[in-house]
Write a protein that holds these residues in place. Structure first.
Motif, PDB file in Angstrom:
ATOM      1  N   GLY A 197     -24.088  30.150  -6.830  1.00  0.00           N
ATOM      2  CA  GLY A 197     -23.403  30.890  -7.869  1.00  0.00           C
ATOM      3  C   GLY A 197     -24.067  32.238  -8.043  1.00  0.00           C
ATOM      4  N   GLN A 198     -23.643  32.975  -9.052  1.00  0.00           N
ATOM      5  CA  GLN A 198     -24.180  34.312  -9.201  1.00  0.00           C
ATOM      6  C   GLN A 198     -25.583  34.326  -9.795  1.00  0.00           C
ATOM      7  OE1 GLN A 198     -22.260  36.952 -11.958  1.00  0.00           O
ATOM      8  NE2 GLN A 198     -21.386  35.287 -13.137  1.00  0.00           N
ATOM      9  N   ALA A 199     -26.121  33.149 -10.173  1.00  0.00           N
ATOM     10  CA  ALA A 199     -27.506  33.121 -10.636  1.00  0.00           C
ATOM     11  C   ALA A 199     -28.439  33.694  -9.587  1.00  0.00           C
ATOM     12  CB  ALA A 199     -27.914  31.683 -10.973  1.00  0.00           C
ATOM     13  N   GLN A 200     -28.103  33.515  -8.323  1.00  0.00           N
ATOM     14  CA  GLN A 200     -28.989  34.000  -7.261  1.00  0.00           C
ATOM     15  C   GLN A 200     -28.937  35.512  -7.106  1.00  0.00           C
ATOM     16  OE1 GLN A 200     -27.236  32.915  -3.223  1.00  0.00           O
ATOM     17  NE2 GLN A 200     -26.013  31.650  -4.598  1.00  0.00           N
ATOM     18  N   PHE A 201     -28.001  36.183  -7.786  1.00  0.00           N
ATOM     19  CA  PHE A 201     -27.911  37.631  -7.700  1.00  0.00           C
ATOM     20  C   PHE A 201     -28.500  38.327  -8.925  1.00  0.00           C
ATOM     21  CE2 PHE A 201     -24.568  35.880  -5.103  1.00  0.00           C
ATOM     22  CZ  PHE A 201     -24.655  36.628  -3.946  1.00  0.00           C
ATOM     23  N   VAL A 202     -28.867  37.566  -9.947  1.00  0.00           N
ATOM     24  CA  VAL A 202     -29.392  38.163 -11.165  1.00  0.00           C
ATOM     25  C   VAL A 202     -30.763  38.746 -10.901  1.00  0.00           C
ATOM     26  CG1 VAL A 202     -30.047  37.713 -13.554  1.00  0.00           C
ATOM     27  CG2 VAL A 202     -28.073  36.545 -12.580  1.00  0.00           C
ATOM     28  N   GLU A 203     -30.998  39.962 -11.396  1.00  0.00           N
ATOM     29  CA  GLU A 203     -32.293  40.581 -11.199  1.00  0.00           C
ATOM     30  C   GLU A 203     -33.382  39.763 -11.877  1.00  0.00           C
ATOM     31  OE1 GLU A 203     -31.872  44.409 -12.859  1.00  0.00           O
ATOM     32  OE2 GLU A 203     -30.603  45.171 -11.239  1.00  0.00           O
ATOM     33  N   ARG A 204     -34.559  39.782 -11.294  1.00  0.00           N
ATOM     34  CA  ARG A 204     -35.671  39.058 -11.876  1.00  0.00           C
ATOM     35  C   ARG A 204     -36.025  39.688 -13.210  1.00  0.00           C
ATOM     36  NH1 ARG A 204     -41.536  37.610  -9.128  1.00  0.00           N
ATOM     37  NH2 ARG A 204     -42.236  36.243 -10.803  1.00  0.00           N
ATOM     38  N   PRO A 205     -35.961  38.939 -14.306  1.00  0.00           N
ATOM     39  CA  PRO A 205     -36.193  39.534 -15.619  1.00  0.00           C
ATOM     40  C   PRO A 205     -37.667  39.729 -15.897  1.00  0.00           C
ATOM     41  CG  PRO A 205     -35.755  37.203 -15.855  1.00  0.00           C
ATOM     42  CD  PRO A 205     -35.597  37.522 -14.381  1.00  0.00           C
ATOM     43  N   VAL A 206     -37.953  40.721 -16.718  1.00  0.00           N
ATOM     44  CA  VAL A 206     -39.300  40.901 -17.249  1.00  0.00           C
ATOM     45  C   VAL A 206     -39.223  40.496 -18.704  1.00  0.00           C
ATOM     46  CG1 VAL A 206     -41.134  42.540 -17.729  1.00  0.00           C
ATOM     47  CG2 VAL A 206     -39.758  42.784 -15.660  1.00  0.00           C
ATOM     48  N   SER A 207     -39.870  39.408 -19.059  1.00  0.00           N
ATOM     49  CA  SER A 207     -39.724  38.829 -20.388  1.00  0.00           C
ATOM     50  C   SER A 207     -41.064  38.708 -21.084  1.00  0.00           C
ATOM     51  CB  SER A 207     -39.062  37.440 -20.298  1.00  0.00           C
ATOM     52  OG  SER A 207     -37.834  37.537 -19.639  1.00  0.00           O
ATOM     53  N   PRO A 208     -41.610  39.805 -21.572  1.00  0.00           N
ATOM     54  CA  PRO A 208     -42.875  39.708 -22.292  1.00  0.00           C
ATOM     55  C   PRO A 208     -42.698  38.946 -23.592  1.00  0.00           C
ATOM     56  CG  PRO A 208     -41.929  41.887 -22.562  1.00  0.00           C
ATOM     57  CD  PRO A 208     -41.066  41.172 -21.559  1.00  0.00           C
ATOM     58  N   ALA A 209     -43.729  38.263 -24.006  1.00  0.00           N
ATOM     59  CA  ALA A 209     -43.679  37.538 -25.269  1.00  0.00           C
ATOM     60  C   ALA A 209     -43.554  38.528 -26.421  1.00  0.00           C
ATOM     61  CB  ALA A 209     -44.945  36.704 -25.445  1.00  0.00           C
ATOM     62  N   ALA A 246     -47.146  24.272 -27.631  1.00  0.00           N
ATOM     63  CA  ALA A 246     -45.761  24.020 -27.211  1.00  0.00           C
ATOM     64  C   ALA A 246     -44.771  24.645 -28.190  1.00  0.00           C
ATOM     65  CB  ALA A 246     -45.522  22.521 -27.087  1.00  0.00           C
ATOM     66  N   ARG A 247     -45.084  24.555 -29.488  1.00  0.00           N
ATOM     67  CA  ARG A 247     -44.184  25.137 -30.490  1.00  0.00           C
ATOM     68  C   ARG A 247     -44.164  26.662 -30.385  1.00  0.00           C
ATOM     69  NH1 ARG A 247     -46.516  23.404 -34.590  1.00  0.00           N
ATOM     70  NH2 ARG A 247     -47.539  25.323 -35.324  1.00  0.00           N
ATOM     71  N   ARG A 248     -45.347  27.284 -30.277  1.00  0.00           N
ATOM     72  CA  ARG A 248     -45.417  28.739 -30.148  1.00  0.00           C
ATOM     73  C   ARG A 248     -44.725  29.210 -28.872  1.00  0.00           C
ATOM     74  NH1 ARG A 248     -49.964  30.966 -32.848  1.00  0.00           N
ATOM     75  NH2 ARG A 248     -49.930  30.130 -34.979  1.00  0.00           N
ATOM     76  N   PHE A 249     -44.924  28.480 -27.798  1.00  0.00           N
ATOM     77  CA  PHE A 249     -44.314  28.847 -26.516  1.00  0.00           C
ATOM     78  C   PHE A 249     -42.793  28.849 -26.635  1.00  0.00           C
ATOM     79  CE2 PHE A 249     -43.125  28.778 -22.130  1.00  0.00           C
ATOM     80  CZ  PHE A 249     -44.190  29.327 -21.428  1.00  0.00           C
ATOM     81  N   GLN A 250     -42.250  27.821 -27.261  1.00  0.00           N
ATOM     82  CA  GLN A 250     -40.800  27.725 -27.448  1.00  0.00           C
ATOM     83  C   GLN A 250     -40.300  28.877 -28.308  1.00  0.00           C
ATOM     84  OE1 GLN A 250     -38.678  24.959 -26.373  1.00  0.00           O
ATOM     85  NE2 GLN A 250     -36.973  26.270 -27.000  1.00  0.00           N
ATOM     86  N   GLN A 251     -41.029  29.212 -29.366  1.00  0.00           N
ATOM     87  CA  GLN A 251     -40.616  30.284 -30.254  1.00  0.00           C
ATOM     88  C   GLN A 251     -40.592  31.634 -29.556  1.00  0.00           C
ATOM     89  OE1 GLN A 251     -43.550  29.870 -33.343  1.00  0.00           O
ATOM     90  NE2 GLN A 251     -42.323  28.415 -34.544  1.00  0.00           N
ATOM     91  N   GLU A 252     -41.548  31.854 -28.669  1.00  0.00           N
ATOM     92  CA  GLU A 252     -41.719  33.181 -28.096  1.00  0.00           C
ATOM     93  C   GLU A 252     -41.004  33.375 -26.759  1.00  0.00           C
ATOM     94  OE1 GLU A 252     -45.915  33.963 -28.074  1.00  0.00           O
ATOM     95  OE2 GLU A 252     -46.099  33.201 -30.106  1.00  0.00           O
ATOM     96  N   THR A 253     -40.681  32.320 -26.071  1.00  0.00           N
ATOM     97  CA  THR A 253     -39.989  32.447 -24.780  1.00  0.00           C
ATOM     98  C   THR A 253     -38.593  31.839 -24.786  1.00  0.00           C
ATOM     99  OG1 THR A 253     -40.815  30.346 -23.872  1.00  0.00           O
ATOM    100  CG2 THR A 253     -42.221  32.305 -23.602  1.00  0.00           C
ATOM    101  N   GLY A 254     -38.294  31.005 -25.785  1.00  0.00           N
ATOM    102  CA  GLY A 254     -36.990  30.364 -25.848  1.00  0.00           C
ATOM    103  C   GLY A 254     -36.857  29.151 -24.955  1.00  0.00           C
ATOM    104  N   THR A 255     -37.962  28.688 -24.368  1.00  0.00           N
ATOM    105  CA  THR A 255     -37.901  27.522 -23.498  1.00  0.00           C
ATOM    106  C   THR A 255     -39.239  26.803 -23.533  1.00  0.00           C
ATOM    107  OG1 THR A 255     -37.293  26.770 -21.272  1.00  0.00           O
ATOM    108  CG2 THR A 255     -38.658  28.753 -21.410  1.00  0.00           C
ATOM    109  N   THR A 256     -39.346  25.711 -22.797  1.00  0.00           N
ATOM    110  CA  THR A 256     -40.585  24.943 -22.754  1.00  0.00           C
ATOM    111  C   THR A 256     -41.502  25.479 -21.651  1.00  0.00           C
ATOM    112  OG1 THR A 256     -39.755  23.351 -21.141  1.00  0.00           O
ATOM    113  CG2 THR A 256     -39.308  22.897 -23.483  1.00  0.00           C
ATOM    114  N   PRO A 257     -42.803  25.186 -21.723  1.00  0.00           N
ATOM    115  CA  PRO A 257     -43.698  25.620 -20.643  1.00  0.00           C
ATOM    116  C   PRO A 257     -43.249  25.107 -19.269  1.00  0.00           C
ATOM    117  CG  PRO A 257     -44.983  24.918 -22.537  1.00  0.00           C
ATOM    118  CD  PRO A 257     -43.554  24.566 -22.837  1.00  0.00           C
ATOM    119  N   TYR A 258     -42.799  23.855 -19.215  1.00  0.00           N
ATOM    120  CA  TYR A 258     -42.374  23.288 -17.931  1.00  0.00           C
ATOM    121  C   TYR A 258     -41.191  24.047 -17.358  1.00  0.00           C
ATOM    122  CZ  TYR A 258     -40.479  19.908 -14.595  1.00  0.00           C
ATOM    123  OH  TYR A 258     -39.986  19.315 -13.465  1.00  0.00           O
TER     124      TYR A 258
END
Length: 321
Positions: A197-209, A246-258
């Motif tokens: 799908g087009q997920a493979q064409f999405v630019e690699r995001p830069v997602s700082p906390a 784990a809670r802080r990680f979820q809050q700041e990245t929107g996902t889990t560490p795994y």
């Protein structure tokens, strides 16, 4: 049975997206035993239109041509959600669906379908750059940002540019079977069905906390993708308890560490497959998946394609397998 096809255009139409529709449905290939459609381009805004590329387009057909169409295709045009579309066009699209016809959008043509209310409670596709805007504009639509096209029966939507080819060939395949779709694809010198799908064409995001509490850990994780990483180890590095981390990680990245780690590993694998000649096994080891089988598993789950297929798409057949 699909026999009558109309492409409807407005000012600012994108020539490539319109050309895709014309190429698939508007060419007589009866010499090869392929179906021939009663095809026309209809204008929603006068006989002479300005294209997005700067040249003009003239068509003899108006919106009345849509009333007899089995399929109405809406190519992309500029000014996606910032304009009011002709009410007569929106009415014609709704009537078409009500009488059993199908509508197809290519790229941002989906905004026209949304304005007609045809995306409500339906899954839909659009170019990944426009996915957030589409979701905001039509909150009842179920936007699928990672797919090439979505078939919801009477409403077919496709992602950016060449994904319109995939959607058109899908319609051909559904109407006439794979042999017909394959022959048309061969004439067009395109694959009859693309992997992934087009997920493979999405630019690699830069997602700082957004705050500093896990920023250092994120940087460390990204630079040690080949190492085992557990929540306990990461929490210790952040000087937090595992639960707090784990809670802080979820809050700041929107996902889990795994999940974040898996995504970064897949992204790094994509980069290596595009830019290096390392084997898939070597790439798997460098990004922390261990083996080619592990990398293949996560590639399929995340991107819907295999590492080798991805490499062929972005590097060509001469790269290492």
């Amino acid at each position: 049975m699909l026999k009558n096809v109309a492409a409807v255009v407005m000012n600012g139409v994108n020539p490539f997206e319109l050309g895709v529709i014309c190429e698939v449905f508007g060419i007589d290939r009866s010499d090869e035993g392929l179906p021939v459609y009663d095809f026309a381009v209809a204008s929603a805004e006068g006989p002479v239109l300005q294209t997005h590329a700067g040249f003009t387009l003239r068509t003899e057909h108006g919106l009345e041509r849509l009333e007899e169409a089995d399929l109405i295709a809406v190519p992309a045009a500029e000014s996606r959600g910032s304009r009011d579309y002709p009410p007569a066009l929106l009415d014609a699209l709704r009537r078409a669906v009500d009488r059993g016809a199908r509508v197809l959008s290519v790229c941002s043509g989906v905004f026209v379908l949304g304005s007609a209310g045809l995306l409500d409670d339906r899954r839909c596709a659009v170019h990944w750059r426009h996915a957030d805007e589409l979701a905001r504009s039509f909150p009842l639509a179920d936007v699928q940002p990672d797919v090439l096209y979505v078939d919801e029966g009477s409403v077919v939507t496709s992602a950016g540019t060449a994904a319109g080819i995939d959607a058109c060939l899908h319609i051909i395949r559904a109407e006439h079977g794979p042999q017909v779709a394959n022959k048309i694809a061969r004439r067009m010198v395109v694959p009859p069905h693309r992997d992934g799908g087009q997920a493979q064409f999405v630019e690699r995001p830069v997602s700082p906390a957004r705050v500093d509490s896990v920023a250092d850990v994120l940087a460390w994780m990204e630079h040690h993708l080949d190492e085992e990483q557990t929540v306990e180890q990461l929490a210790s590095r952040a000087l937090m308890s595992p639960r707090t981390f784990a809670r802080r990680f979820q809050q700041e990245t929107g996902t889990t560490p795994y999940r974040w780690l898996l995504r970064q590993r897949v992204l790094m694998a994509q980069e290596l497959l595009e830019t290096s000649d390392e084997t898939v096994d070597a790439v798997a080891g460098r990004v922390g998946f261990g083996t080619a089988a592990g990398l293949r598993h996560h590639f399929l789950r995340t991107l819907g394609t295999t590492p080798n297929a991805y490499r062929r798409t972005f590097r060509g057949p001469l790269s290492a397998a």
